[in-house]
Design an enzyme around this catalytic site. Sequence first.
Site, PDB file in Angstrom:
ATOM      1  CG  LEU A 134      -2.030  -0.981   1.360  1.00 44.33           C
ATOM      2  CD1 LEU A 134      -2.781  -0.768   2.668  1.00 44.33           C
ATOM      3  CD2 LEU A 134      -3.000  -0.894   0.182  1.00 44.33           C
ATOM      4  CG  ASP A 135       0.625   4.317  -3.015  1.00 49.57           C
ATOM      5  OD1 ASP A 135       1.449   3.479  -3.422  1.00 49.57           O
ATOM      6  OD2 ASP A 135      -0.151   4.948  -3.744  1.00 49.57           O
ATOM      7  NE  ARG A 136       5.831   8.253   4.828  1.00 48.69           N
ATOM      8  CZ  ARG A 136       6.934   8.962   5.026  1.00 48.69           C
ATOM      9  NH1 ARG A 136       7.690   9.323   4.005  1.00 48.69           N
ATOM     10  NH2 ARG A 136       7.291   9.315   6.259  1.00 48.69           N
TER      11      ARG A 136
ATOM     12  CB  THR B 137      -2.949   3.984   0.587  1.00 45.86           C
ATOM     13  OG1 THR B 137      -2.753   4.739  -0.613  1.00 45.86           O
ATOM     14  CG2 THR B 137      -4.261   3.211   0.474  1.00 45.86           C
TER      15      THR B 137
ATOM     16  NE  ARG C 205      -1.040   8.519  -5.280  1.00 44.69           N
ATOM     17  CZ  ARG C 205       0.143   8.703  -4.705  1.00 44.69           C
ATOM     18  NH1 ARG C 205       0.765   7.681  -4.133  1.00 44.69           N
ATOM     19  NH2 ARG C 205       0.700   9.897  -4.710  1.00 44.69           N
TER      20      ARG C 205
END
Length: 240
Positions: free
Chosen positions: A64-66, A68, A165
């Site tokens: 997961l993105d930072r 998110t 995104r």
Amino acid sequence: MESPVLLNTTSTIEIIYQDFSLVAVNKPHGLLVHRSPIAADAETFAVQLLRDQLDRKVFPVHRLDRKTAGVLLFALDEAMNSAMQKQFMEGTVKKKYHAIVRGFTEDSGEIDYALKKEDGTVQEAFTSYITLNRAEAPFRTGKHASSRYSLVELNPATGRMHQLRKHMAHIFHPIIGDRPYGCNKQNKYFKEELQMTTMLLHAVELEFVHPLSRELVLIKADYQSEFRRMMELLRFFAED
């Protein structure tokens, strides 16, 4: 490189599912999954927190993105790590996200838009979405006296880097708080006027067949506090 996010976390992370070979946590916004050279400012990582909490080695089977938050799944041994990564690569894991985006989205839609990797390789990417709610708030970010927002459910069929995104930006409904793909005016307003420094994207659910038991597993993660605060401020009420 994303701007640093202040992470309010204790020495533990919320576990939302655990069995003999898998464990899932509700990752907060701003927490890296693991150490990364592009985020040298970070000192705390999900892998580290969970490892120390369980006192054993853990393997993140996806990312997961930072910024998110939400469901993050770990394996407890290398064999399960390989089995789950195979499911993610084959697209058999169902993933559901919620996001707050700029503007009023259509009731539902599909985004079939290929994405380019840093090395120039083009990959097919597909996302479907459903609009859960819409709101208009008295936020002046441009020539209009108010701003429109939508709460959307996103279902990525592929797992490309920053797919959600990029896809939402592609249809001109960028995720609030997203940098660099989002709306600078909206992001500035939310940061300066609402003191929000995260991105409004939350991994709500993961659904998959357990590699050992062959049973269907559904893991859900509640919103983190900042996402919930923005939901309340915009008077959004998600449907079950």
